[in-house]
Write a protein that holds these residues in place. Structure first.
Motif, PDB file in Angstrom:
ATOM      1  N   GLY A 276       9.018   5.606   5.197  1.00 23.16           N
ATOM      2  CA  GLY A 276       8.211   6.752   4.804  1.00 23.16           C
ATOM      3  C   GLY A 276       7.104   6.335   3.856  1.00 23.16           C
ATOM      4  N   ASP A 277       6.350   7.300   3.377  1.00 25.58           N
ATOM      5  CA  ASP A 277       5.300   7.023   2.403  1.00 25.58           C
ATOM      6  C   ASP A 277       5.905   6.437   1.134  1.00 25.58           C
ATOM      7  N   GLY A 278       5.101   5.624   0.432  1.00 29.04           N
ATOM      8  CA  GLY A 278       5.583   5.035  -0.811  1.00 29.04           C
ATOM      9  C   GLY A 278       4.685   3.904  -1.252  1.00 29.04           C
ATOM     10  N   ASP A 279       5.146   3.149  -2.224  1.00 24.87           N
ATOM     11  CA  ASP A 279       4.383   2.043  -2.791  1.00 24.87           C
ATOM     12  C   ASP A 279       4.976   0.721  -2.326  1.00 24.87           C
ATOM     13  N   HIS A 280       4.097  -0.192  -1.943  1.00 29.10           N
ATOM     14  CA  HIS A 280       4.521  -1.475  -1.392  1.00 29.10           C
ATOM     15  C   HIS A 280       3.600  -2.574  -1.907  1.00 29.10           C
ATOM     16  N   THR A 281       3.865  -3.800  -1.453  1.00 27.31           N
ATOM     17  CA  THR A 281       3.033  -4.948  -1.806  1.00 27.31           C
ATOM     18  C   THR A 281       2.762  -5.756  -0.556  1.00 27.31           C
ATOM     19  N   ILE A 282       1.527  -6.216  -0.407  1.00 34.58           N
ATOM     20  CA  ILE A 282       1.174  -7.143   0.665  1.00 34.58           C
ATOM     21  C   ILE A 282       0.156  -8.125   0.115  1.00 34.58           C
ATOM     22  N   ALA A 283       0.353  -9.392   0.438  1.00 33.06           N
ATOM     23  CA  ALA A 283      -0.555 -10.455  -0.002  1.00 33.06           C
ATOM     24  C   ALA A 283      -0.765 -10.428  -1.506  1.00 33.06           C
ATOM     25  N   GLY A 284       0.266 -10.026  -2.234  1.00 30.18           N
ATOM     26  CA  GLY A 284       0.174  -9.999  -3.688  1.00 30.18           C
ATOM     27  C   GLY A 284      -0.552  -8.809  -4.252  1.00 30.18           C
ATOM     28  N   SER A 285      -0.931  -7.862  -3.416  1.00 23.96           N
ATOM     29  CA  SER A 285      -1.686  -6.697  -3.861  1.00 23.96           C
ATOM     30  C   SER A 285      -0.845  -5.432  -3.712  1.00 23.96           C
ATOM     31  N   ALA A 286      -0.991  -4.515  -4.665  1.00 25.77           N
ATOM     32  CA  ALA A 286      -0.274  -3.242  -4.619  1.00 25.77           C
ATOM     33  C   ALA A 286      -0.871  -2.354  -3.535  1.00 25.77           C
ATOM     34  N   VAL A 287       0.011  -1.762  -2.736  1.00 21.05           N
ATOM     35  CA  VAL A 287      -0.408  -0.935  -1.609  1.00 21.05           C
ATOM     36  C   VAL A 287       0.267   0.421  -1.716  1.00 21.05           C
ATOM     37  N   SER A 288      -0.497   1.462  -1.429  1.00 20.97           N
ATOM     38  CA  SER A 288       0.035   2.819  -1.395  1.00 20.97           C
ATOM     39  C   SER A 288      -0.046   3.341   0.031  1.00 20.97           C
ATOM     40  N   VAL A 289       1.087   3.843   0.537  1.00 23.74           N
ATOM     41  CA  VAL A 289       1.126   4.420   1.880  1.00 23.74           C
ATOM     42  C   VAL A 289       1.264   5.924   1.746  1.00 23.74           C
ATOM     43  N   ARG A 290       0.277   6.636   2.258  1.00 25.31           N
ATOM     44  CA  ARG A 290       0.284   8.093   2.209  1.00 25.31           C
ATOM     45  C   ARG A 290      -0.124   8.611   3.580  1.00 25.31           C
TER      46      ARG A 290
END
Length: 388
Positions: A276-290
């Protein structure tokens, strides 16, 4: 055991069979045809259209697991998620990280290639242009060196199948030559290259463009750049992320019209795929999924997708793209680029996906093995992704 699989329609790399059938021996296709079929002990009837299993050249993970950093067991779970959505051959993409972390990821994932869980590994970084970095950390980007190339090839030990790089970086052209000689597909991507620099990369052996239009300057009539070369150089296959966010449908139409026969569907799925939506990390960068859309936390860039290729297939079919064209983009071209047998070709694995009569959804792939028949109900399609 020999099994016969029947469907109202079967689309392979070479044929469009109505009232079609597949003859399967020991999990491999031994014959195909339409109408009258050989008599076997086991016959499976499938509703809908059978198409080859999907081949995804570019995916970073799923279910909260990032291939660059997760354990081997978690990588298996992520790969299983993609397979359950019809992706029968998956290249695991490793995003930019410290050199030793990348070496460790190649070493950790290599056994999954050896046992067939993954079809290979893909390095997306660290040899990328800072100006076109997307979600990749700028402090980790740098130009390639022979020693680093050798370290990655040694760690992968034949499992490295694709490398994305920016061809304008110092040492990039020599790196392309070295990688191609080692059997690696080189992709142009995350690049600020001029058209001339992109052409030199193709001359050196690059054969793929990573997520066309994204991570590169837009096409300009006086500075066509990598997009102009991609659309006009027939030596290149063109990855497209058809998720409704990375590309406007008109841009997809441009690719189909300007570069017929060269579109390849990829997911660029990040770790939030299947979540589901939430906060993640990819390639060392903070990612927000909405709303199923992955962006850097600061909103400055998309950060991969949360789809599988089956979702892109559904979008194209719903838009009226012919089934055979979609099959070529989702399975035939990427398989051939990797030097793999195309599923459903005679002598190839009998891995397939079933497209419903409405043409909008795909069912999970179910291999037809020698030991058992697969009931038709196992192939009935359902909507697989919660994201749009």
């Amino acid at each position: 055991m020999t099994a016969l699989v029947r469907a109202p329609r079967i689309v392979t790399a070479d044929a469009d069979l109505h009232d079609g059938w597949l003859l399967v021996d020991d999990g491999l296709v031994s014959a195909t045809g339409s109408g009258a079929a050989p008599t076997t002990e086991t016959t499976t009837s499938v509703e809908g259209t059978i198409v080859p299993g999907i081949v995804d050249l570019h995916a970073h993970g799923a279910l909260g697991h990032d291939f660059a950093s997760c354990s081997a067991d978690d990588a298996r779970a992520a790969a299983a998620h993609h397979r359950s959505r019809g992706t029968t051959a998956l290249i695991a993409s490793i995003a930019t990280g410290p050199v030793q972390d990348t070496v460790d990821a190649l070493d950790r994932l290599r056994p999954l290639v050896a046992d067939g869980t993954l079809a290979g590994l893909h390095l997306e970084g660290p040899w990328l242009a800072p100006a076109r970095r997307g979600a990749h950390r700028p402090d980790l980007l740098h130009h390639p060196t022979p020693a680093e190339v050798d370290a990655y090839l040694a760690a992968a030990d034949g499992a490295l199948r694709v490398v994305t790089l920016a061809p304008e970086l110092p040492g990039a052209l020599d790196t392309i030559t070295r990688l191609v000689a080692a059997g690696v597909v080189v992709a142009i991507g995350h690049t600020d290259a001029t058209a001339d620099q992109a052409r030199r990369a193709v001359d050196a052996g690059a054969t793929l463009v990573t997520h066309l239009f994204n991570g590169m300057p837009p096409l300009h009539h006086r500075a066509p750049g990598p997009v102009g070369v991609a659309l006009t150089d027939e030596r290149l296959l063109l990855e497209c992320i058809v998720d409704g966010h990375h590309l406007d449908p008109t841009a997809v139409d441009v690719v189909r019209a300007a570069a017929p026969g060269r579109l390849v569907l990829v997911s660029d799925a990040m770790s939030a795929t299947g979540c589901g939506d939430g906060d993640h990390t990819i390639a060392g960068s903070a990612v927000s999924v909405r709303g199923g859309v992955a962006r850097l936390a600061d909103g400055s860039s998309l950060a991969g997708s949360t789809i599988t290729v089956a979702d892109a297939v559904r979008r194209l079919l719903t838009a009226g793209v012919p089934v055979a064209e979609v099959v070529a983009a989702a399975a035939v071209r990427p398989a051939r680029l990797l030097g793999r047998p195309v599923p459903l070709s005679v002598g190839a694995p009998a891995d397939f996906v079933v497209v419903d009569h409405d043409g909008r959804t795909t069912a999970p792939t179910v291999p037809i093995g020698a030991a058992r028949a697969v009931p038709a109900s196992a192939h009935r399609s359902t909507s697989q992704e919660a994201t749009p």
